[in-house]
Design a protein around this motif. Structure first.
Motif, short mmCIF file in Angstrom:
data_model
loop_
_atom_site.label_atom_id
_atom_site.label_comp_id
_atom_site.label_asym_id
_atom_site.label_seq_id
_atom_site.Cartn_x
_atom_site.Cartn_y
_atom_site.Cartn_z
N GLN A 49 1.16 -1.16 0.16
CA GLN A 49 -0.12 -0.18 0.41
C GLN A 49 0.83 1.22 0.11
OE1 GLN A 49 -2.82 0.41 -0.14
NE2 GLN A 49 -3.54 -1.95 0.08
N TRP A 50 0.41 2.40 -1.40
CA TRP A 50 1.83 3.16 -0.98
C TRP A 50 1.50 4.94 -0.85
CZ3 TRP A 50 6.83 3.98 -2.87
CH2 TRP A 50 7.73 2.26 -3.02
N TYR A 93 12.08 8.31 -1.28
CA TYR A 93 11.59 9.76 -1.96
C TYR A 93 12.13 9.39 -3.73
CZ TYR A 93 16.98 10.71 -1.98
OH TYR A 93 18.00 10.47 -2.20
N TYR A 94 11.77 10.61 -3.87
CA TYR A 94 11.54 10.76 -5.79
C TYR A 94 12.04 12.41 -5.95
CZ TYR A 94 10.85 10.09 -10.16
OH TYR A 94 10.93 10.65 -12.06
N PRO A 112 12.85 3.69 -9.56
CA PRO A 112 13.22 4.80 -9.32
C PRO A 112 13.08 5.43 -7.86
CG PRO A 112 11.12 5.23 -10.47
CD PRO A 112 11.15 3.14 -10.06
N TYR A 113 12.06 5.11 -6.59
CA TYR A 113 12.03 5.92 -5.73
C TYR A 113 13.38 4.93 -4.97
CZ TYR A 113 7.35 7.06 -6.44
OH TYR A 113 5.97 7.41 -6.55
N VAL A 114 13.97 6.16 -3.67
CA VAL A 114 15.25 5.91 -3.10
C VAL A 114 14.74 5.50 -1.41
CG1 VAL A 114 17.14 7.03 -2.60
CG2 VAL A 114 16.19 7.21 -4.41
N LYS A 115 14.81 4.31 -1.16
CA LYS A 115 14.46 4.21 -0.20
C LYS A 115 15.12 5.05 1.08
CE LYS A 115 13.80 0.48 3.05
NZ LYS A 115 13.31 -1.48 3.58
N GLY A 147 12.87 19.76 -6.97
CA GLY A 147 12.11 18.74 -5.36
C GLY A 147 12.59 17.67 -5.11
N PHE A 148 11.23 17.88 -4.71
CA PHE A 148 11.47 15.82 -4.46
C PHE A 148 9.34 15.50 -3.93
CE2 PHE A 148 12.68 17.89 -0.56
CZ PHE A 148 11.86 16.99 0.47
N TYR A 149 9.59 14.25 -4.12
CA TYR A 149 8.34 14.10 -3.76
C TYR A 149 8.67 13.02 -1.97
CZ TYR A 149 6.46 14.74 -7.49
OH TYR A 149 5.89 15.68 -9.13
N LEU A 150 7.95 12.63 -1.19
CA LEU A 150 8.31 11.36 -0.33
C LEU A 150 6.69 10.69 -0.54
CD1 LEU A 150 8.08 13.72 3.14
CD2 LEU A 150 10.35 12.87 1.83
N ALA A 151 7.35 9.10 -0.01
CA ALA A 151 6.38 8.46 -0.33
C ALA A 151 6.56 7.42 0.78
CB ALA A 151 6.77 7.30 -1.44
#
Length: 941
Positions: A49-50, A93-94, A112-115, A147-151
């Protein structure tokens, strides 16, 4: 960012392959303020679940911090299976330069997301227990994009994300002991800021450093050595008086340079007087200056299409020596219309800007056109003055000689369907004739829409496909560098009626037949075996007899011509813009090519209906070599006539910009079209079969170079890398130059290693195109580097079948990817094989099984290390280079290799192994161990 400060819905993006379970709800914080939170409570951990935040600007920071406030339910209080319940969640994050994320992009997986970390709770909620919140602060970086996104990823947790705060740390501005330090955003965890001395203070020794804090340690606990500040106050007794300055602490005060002054004591620099300026590169002791006056006495000299402009230097240079000039050009094409900048339609020597001398040459002027040329004088302070620079203008009206009139057109020969014509060459005192254009119409049906146009590089031509016993009106005009001249007076010629030709032609035919029979008898007596050779050379060498052999047409490389422009004139038709209608209000720029833009337009040629066309333009400032290379594609396309090869309409070289006009393909390139619907493999193979039969190699066959029209017909295009195949026994090859670029993912291994290109290497590329079609535009070899692709192919790795790909089609791909090029099928074999599959659609229902995954495809081609040979889970994971998952295996309860026999894909997902290639590698190693332990046949995966 701080979600506690938000007053409306956050509306973050939620994703899951199953039913999404993240839910945004309203709640109260510890101060009873309304806040927005996200909650999830998974009863089944089989799905990931993302939850992804909105785009967060980094605002110059390279290291940012994320403060998470959350609660987590204890697994024992939920009553779920311990392997299905989790008390952790993952933070990713991406990075991106724009707010580009969608519901499906980027893909919801690590890479592509970085843990960042797996976040565990310090306090767990129990039934009937006290509610405690967890606060975790994590560092993210380095961040280089805007910028970036948090996931957030949950795989079996029951939790509430109460708030998310994103911040960065900076050093505030500081003044201490006569030293001033600016506000600084650190680029690393520890960064030293450089200071300067305050006003009226001077520096001695090293630059000022930040003062030591009272505790003498940084936030990370590292000790800081105390550095004494070295700024001291300048004594008022040594300060320079008004009207003088001193740039440093040493030396004597000096008077202000010309046109500058000081109003206070102790000045380090003199200020320029009003109207005077200093350039940024000027030193403090440089006098202040002004822009120059206008150039004087422009003298134009025009010679055909070349204009020379000379001028005198300005009366006033402004007190500077860095004087230069700029040329501006405007053209007035009509007395009523506006005058517009010339742009790239004219060329300059030595240049258009930054001219140091006082002469410039201009090329490319149109005949009978008025131009205005402006010479602008500039120096180092012209752009700082805020006023328009001084200039001088001159008006020029060109009057180039247009081509002379063709006087007489004569007929050399005629048949029922053709006319052979020639004419006298007009005398041209100033220009060389480049080409002739003929306009011919049926006399009884004479109208502009029923007239036809054709070109010739010589003063003779054969008009074919004419109606028998019909009168034709013919006119000719010449073209030089100044453009087309006027059409000649109309001449009338008639094709022959049915029956025999003239008596002279009958006599010639009889003589030819007699000579042929005589020679035939002689040759037959000497050698019967040479009969076929005699007929071939006799008929091929005689001008009056035309021999047409089916299938012998061969592509001619334009670069074998001594003058490549001759190949362009021979194979590419010049479109006359005045007699044709090319609507240049292009609707959109389809793409940017190597040489210029590609646009859509409409073309109306007399005698034909108006059609949409694609227009390739050659951008301004090109060299002669770039022009030849650009037009060489037209001389290549002009030789092909096939329904699956892009059709050349013609070229425009007599005006600017230079253009190549081709048929317009409504649905664009195949690689993007495949994202909507399936491909048309048979048409591509048919087009390549036609090129192979003409002894022609493409070298750049890829889905991006296949265009599709409104009827979904595929056509091969883009012959920029194509070259003629030099015959070498039965194996024609092409050797590229050492500096040529090669599309690695589409190129056969022998072409990569030895630069040897054949039709067989095109077959390899066609196999890659098939894979692109069946994978709906997926990138071949995914995100592997070019070097990884080369290494993989050398180790006999081949692309796996795309999802739902029929077995027979994947087998065709593998046939195209044979290492031995002689073992690959020919394009004629591929067309036959595809025809059989089309006639037997039931064969396409057998779907191939995937043999390798997209993430790490080479892993499945090698035999992995068996876990039974390792003493621990960690040793086994390190042996197969999967040590990153050691903690996940141990947390899931796998403490020995003996427990791995029953592990499944779902178990790996629960442990955070989401990459398909990693899952396959782990399971493959376990399966190898299982088979060996059973003492059965050894199986290598």
């Amino acid at each position: 960012m701080n979600t506690k400060a938000e007053t409306s819905d956050l509306r973050w993006t939620i994703f899951s392959h199953a039913k999404p379970e993240w839910e945004e709800v309203s709640g109260l914080d510890e101060e009873n303020n309304s806040v927005r939170t996200y909650e999830i409570c998974q009863m089944d951990s089989s799905s990931s679940q993302w939850l992804r935040s909105g785009f967060i600007q980094r605002r110059g920071a390279s290291q940012v911090y994320v403060e998470l406030t959350f609660t987590m339910m204890e697994c024992s209080s939920r009553g779920t299976h311990h392997r299905s319940c989790k008390e952790t969640f993952n933070l990713y994050y991406y990075q991106a330069d724009t707010n580009e994320a969608t519901a499906t992009y980027p893909p919801w997986m690590e890479n592509p997301y970085v843990k960042v970390d797996t976040v565990a709770a310090d306090f767990l909620l129990k039934k009937g227990g006290v509610k405690k919140t967890n606060v975790k602060t994590l560092r993210i970086g380095p961040i280089s994009k805007r910028g970036f996104y948090l996931a957030f990823q949950s795989q079996g947790a029951c939790m509430a994300l109460l708030s998310v705060r994103v911040f960065f740390k900076k050093c505030p501005a500081l003044v201490n002991s006569l030293s001033s330090f600016p506000e600084t955003i650190p680029r690393s965890l520890v960064q030293e800021a450089q200071g300067v001395c305050v006003e009226h203070a001077s520096q001695q020794g090293p630059r000022p450093h930040p003062p030591t804090s009272s505790v003498g340690r940084t936030a990370r606990g590292h000790k800081i050595s105390k550095i004494n500040l070295t700024c001291f106050l300048v004594s008022a007794s040594v300060a320079c008086p008004v009207g003088q300055f001193k740039s440093g602490t040493e030396g004597q005060c000096t008077g202000c340079p010309g046109f500058s002054y000081t109003a206070i004591r102790g000045s380090s620099e003199c200020t320029c007087r009003p109207g005077f300026l200093r350039a940024e590169t000027d030193t403090p002791d440089t006098p202040c200056t002004v822009p120059p006056s206008a150039p004087r006495s422009i003298v134009p000299k025009i010679n055909n299409t070349t204009l020379t402009l000379d001028w005198n230097e300005p009366r006033e240079s402004g007190g500077r020596t860095d004087l230069s000039y700029t040329v501006r050009c405007t053209v007035c094409r009509s007395s009523k219309g506006p005058c517009l900048p010339c742009g790239d339609s004219v060329s300059y020597r030595p240049s258009e800007h930054g001219i140091v001398g006082r002469r410039v040459e201009v090329w490319g002027l149109l005949p009978h056109t008025m131009y205005t040329f402006t010479i602008i004088a500039l120096n180092g302070v012209s752009l700082l003055s805020g006023t328009d620079p001084a200039s001088e203008s001159v008006n020029i009206t060109t009057s180039h000689d247009v081509p002379a009139l063709v006087s007489v057109i004569q007929k050399s020969n005629s048949t029922e369907s053709s006319l052979t014509l020639h004419w006298t060459v007009p005398v041209q005192p100033h220009n060389t004739i480049l080409q002739y254009q003929l306009r011919y119409c049926e006399k009884e049906r004479r109208s502009e829409d029923q007239c036809y146009y054709t070109e010739s590089s010589r003063n003779q031509i054969v008009l074919t496909d004419l109606r028998r016993a019909t009168q034709y009106e013919v006119q000719v005009r010449a073209r030089t560098m100044a453009g087309y001249g006027s059409f000649s007076h109309t001449a009338i010629f008639r094709t022959l009626p049915d029956g025999l030709d003239s008596p002279a032609q009958l006599l010639m035919t009889g003589i030819l037949i007699a000579v042929g029979l005589l020679l035939l008898n002689t040759v037959y007596a000497s050698s019967y075996d040479c009969l076929d050779c005699f007929f071939f050379f006799f008929f091929l060498s005689h001008d009056s007899v035309c021999l047409s052999l089916e299938g012998v047409k061969v592509y001619i490389d334009p670069f074998t011509y001594e003058d490549p422009n001759e190949a362009v004139r021979e194979f590419a038709k010049e479109i006359d813009v005045p007699s044709s209608r090319l609507k240049s209000t292009f609707y959109c720029v389809l793409l940017l090519g190597e040489f210029g833009e590609v646009c859509r337009g409409r073309l109306k040629i007399p005698g034909k209906k108006e059609n949409y066309v694609a227009i390739k333009t050659l951008k301004g400032g090109y060299t002669e070599k770039q022009r030849r290379d650009f037009l060489s594609e037209a001389s290549i396309m002009g030789q092909f006539q096939h329904p699956n090869i892009i059709h050349l309409e013609g070229i425009i070289t007599a005006s600017c910009p230079v253009m190549i006009i081709t048929e317009f393909m409504e649905n664009g390139a195949l690689d993007s079209f495949l994202r909507v619907t399936g491909g048309m493999l048979r048409g591509i193979a048919s087009g390549m079969k036609y090129l192979a039969e003409m002894s022609y190699v493409h070298r750049d066959l890829a889905a991006r170079n296949i265009l599709i029209n409104s009827n979904l017909v595929c056509k091969v295009s883009d012959f920029g890398l194509s070259r003629f195949l030099q015959e070498n026994s039965s194996d024609p090859t092409y050797t590229s130059s050492l500096g040529g670029k090669i599309p690695i993912r589409w190129t056969a291994p022998e072409a990569i290693a030895f630069r040897k290109f054949t039709s067989a290497s095109d077959v390899w590329s066609y196999g890659i195109v098939m894979w692109e079609v069946m994978s709906f535009g997926e990138r071949p070899y995914w995100d592997m580097s070019n070097q990884d692709v080369i290494n993989a192919i050398e180790q006999d790795y081949r692309l796996p079948p795309p999802p739902d790909c029929p077995t027979h089609l994947h087998q065709l791909m593998l046939d195209c990817w044979q290492k031995d090029r002689s073992a690959r099928p020919r394009f004629s074999d591929l067309v036959s094989a595809l025809d059989k599959l089309i006639r037997n659609p039931a064969s396409l229902k057998i779907v191939a099984q995937e043999a390798a995954g997209p993430a790490y495809p080479l892993l499945d081609q090698r035999a992995p290390l068996a876990p039974s040979s390792c003493s621990s889970i960690g040793e086994w994971l390190r042996a197969i280079k999967m040590e990153r998952y050691e903690d996940s295996f141990l947390q899931a309860g796998f403490t020995s290799v003996d427990q791995l026999a029953q592990i499944s894909t779902q178990d790996l997902l629960h442990m955070g192994v989401t990459l398909a290639g990693h899952q396959r590698k782990i399971l493959c190693s376990i399966q190898t161990m299982t088979f060996r332990n059973k003492s059965t046949t050894t199986v290598t995966f």
